[in-house]
Scaffold this motif. Structure first.
Motif, PDB file in Angstrom:
ATOM      1  N   HIS A   1      -8.331   9.275   0.041  1.00 47.76           N
ATOM      2  CA  HIS A   1      -7.175   9.054  -0.999  1.00 47.76           C
ATOM      3  C   HIS A   1      -7.732   8.798  -2.374  1.00 47.76           C
ATOM      4  N   GLY A   2      -9.231   8.289  -2.153  1.00 46.26           N
ATOM      5  CA  GLY A   2      -9.639   7.630  -3.565  1.00 46.26           C
ATOM      6  C   GLY A   2      -8.883   6.678  -4.322  1.00 46.26           C
ATOM      7  N   PRO A   3      -9.756   6.088  -5.241  1.00 47.91           N
ATOM      8  CA  PRO A   3      -9.350   4.637  -5.879  1.00 47.91           C
ATOM      9  C   PRO A   3      -7.863   4.962  -6.445  1.00 47.91           C
ATOM     10  N   ARG A   4      -7.577   6.113  -7.087  1.00 45.66           N
ATOM     11  CA  ARG A   4      -6.193   6.096  -7.678  1.00 45.66           C
ATOM     12  C   ARG A   4      -4.942   6.228  -6.381  1.00 45.66           C
ATOM     13  N   GLY A   5      -5.357   7.069  -5.395  1.00 48.58           N
ATOM     14  CA  GLY A   5      -4.432   7.272  -4.338  1.00 48.58           C
ATOM     15  C   GLY A   5      -4.260   5.973  -3.651  1.00 48.58           C
ATOM     16  N   LEU A   6      -5.554   5.162  -3.246  1.00 54.44           N
ATOM     17  CA  LEU A   6      -5.196   3.734  -2.894  1.00 54.44           C
ATOM     18  C   LEU A   6      -4.600   2.841  -3.529  1.00 54.44           C
ATOM     19  N   ARG A   7      -4.521   2.956  -4.844  1.00 60.46           N
ATOM     20  CA  ARG A   7      -3.684   2.135  -6.006  1.00 60.46           C
ATOM     21  C   ARG A   7      -2.057   2.594  -5.589  1.00 60.46           C
TER      22      ARG A   7
ATOM     23  N   ILE B   1      -0.637   3.981  -2.984  1.00 65.06           N
ATOM     24  CA  ILE B   1      -0.135   3.562  -1.768  1.00 65.06           C
ATOM     25  C   ILE B   1      -0.022   2.024  -1.650  1.00 65.06           C
ATOM     26  N   ALA B   2      -0.819   1.141  -2.158  1.00 64.52           N
ATOM     27  CA  ALA B   2      -0.731  -0.021  -2.081  1.00 64.52           C
ATOM     28  C   ALA B   2       0.494  -0.503  -3.064  1.00 64.52           C
ATOM     29  N   GLY B   3       0.658   0.115  -4.066  1.00 70.53           N
ATOM     30  CA  GLY B   3       1.618  -0.248  -4.894  1.00 70.53           C
ATOM     31  C   GLY B   3       3.305   0.274  -4.367  1.00 70.53           C
ATOM     32  N   SER B   4       3.047   1.178  -3.618  1.00 69.35           N
ATOM     33  CA  SER B   4       4.207   1.646  -3.007  1.00 69.35           C
ATOM     34  C   SER B   4       4.873   0.739  -1.834  1.00 69.35           C
ATOM     35  N   VAL B   5       3.632   0.271  -1.145  1.00 64.98           N
ATOM     36  CA  VAL B   5       3.923  -0.377  -0.008  1.00 64.98           C
ATOM     37  C   VAL B   5       4.286  -2.013  -0.300  1.00 64.98           C
ATOM     38  N   ALA B   6       3.690  -2.313  -1.465  1.00 63.47           N
ATOM     39  CA  ALA B   6       4.133  -3.611  -1.889  1.00 63.47           C
ATOM     40  C   ALA B   6       5.593  -3.576  -2.428  1.00 63.47           C
TER      41      ALA B   6
ATOM     42  N   ASP C   1       1.949  -6.855   2.339  1.00 64.18           N
ATOM     43  CA  ASP C   1       3.038  -5.622   3.043  1.00 64.18           C
ATOM     44  C   ASP C   1       3.682  -6.353   4.248  1.00 64.18           C
ATOM     45  N   THR C   2       3.321  -7.696   4.476  1.00 63.96           N
ATOM     46  CA  THR C   2       4.040  -8.373   5.864  1.00 63.96           C
ATOM     47  C   THR C   2       4.842  -9.593   5.252  1.00 63.96           C
ATOM     48  N   ILE C   3       6.051  -9.629   5.614  1.00 62.31           N
ATOM     49  CA  ILE C   3       6.866 -10.725   5.298  1.00 62.31           C
ATOM     50  C   ILE C   3       7.438 -11.528   6.667  1.00 62.31           C
TER      51      ILE C   3
ATOM     52  N   ILE D   1       7.266  -9.038   9.763  1.00 64.47           N
ATOM     53  CA  ILE D   1       7.668  -7.449   9.479  1.00 64.47           C
ATOM     54  C   ILE D   1       6.612  -6.831   8.677  1.00 64.47           C
ATOM     55  N   SER D   2       5.806  -5.988   8.963  1.00 65.10           N
ATOM     56  CA  SER D   2       4.836  -5.429   8.244  1.00 65.10           C
ATOM     57  C   SER D   2       5.176  -3.715   8.135  1.00 65.10           C
ATOM     58  N   LEU D   3       5.055  -3.298   6.632  1.00 65.75           N
ATOM     59  CA  LEU D   3       5.250  -2.123   6.103  1.00 65.75           C
ATOM     60  C   LEU D   3       3.986  -1.541   5.950  1.00 65.75           C
ATOM     61  N   ASP D   4       3.903  -0.326   6.023  1.00 60.05           N
ATOM     62  CA  ASP D   4       2.749   0.446   5.526  1.00 60.05           C
ATOM     63  C   ASP D   4       3.035   1.812   5.002  1.00 60.05           C
ATOM     64  N   GLU D   5       1.964   2.580   4.655  1.00 57.24           N
ATOM     65  CA  GLU D   5       2.142   3.746   3.638  1.00 57.24           C
ATOM     66  C   GLU D   5       3.138   4.875   4.483  1.00 57.24           C
TER      67      GLU D   5
END
Length: 102
Positions: free
Chosen positions: A10-16, A18-23, A47-49, A83-87
């Motif tokens: 995914h690379g650095p941009r892809g990880l950011r 993904i993280a932004g989307s999950v958050a 990602d977990t509430i 509740i946990s969410l992921d990509e």
């Protein structure tokens, strides 16, 4: 090894992204549950509430509805659900989760 290959793929941009989307989905989930009068209990989360569903038979009703829908939650105790969410999560999944609590 899997985590490192995931990061390389995914690379650095892809990880950011993904993280932004999950958050964002986690915040949307908190907001939807808040509209139902349920309170998120974690001071900070990504990602977990942790939701306080209150007392009574609400937990059993939620478990039953979640099982029928094929949704897995973490039942922390008689009042709290994790509740946990992921990509792989999408806005439709958030709406489905909120409807289980409704």
């Amino acid at each position: 090894i899997m985590a490192s290959m995931y990061a390389v793929y995914h690379g650095p941009r892809g990880l950011r992204e993904i993280a932004g989307s999950v958050a964002l989905l986690a915040r949307d989930l908190e907001s939807g549950l808040s509209r139902l009068g349920l309170k998120q209990q974690n001071e900070y989360y990504f990602d977990t509430i942790k939701i306080d569903i209150g007392s009574g038979d609400k937990l059993e009703r939620l478990k039953s509805a979640a099982e029928r829908a094929g949704v897995n939650f973490r039942y922390i105790d008689s009042r709290h659900v994790g509740i946990s969410l992921d990509e792989t999560a999408e806005e439709e999944d958030v709406e489905d989760i909120v409807s289980l609590f409704a």
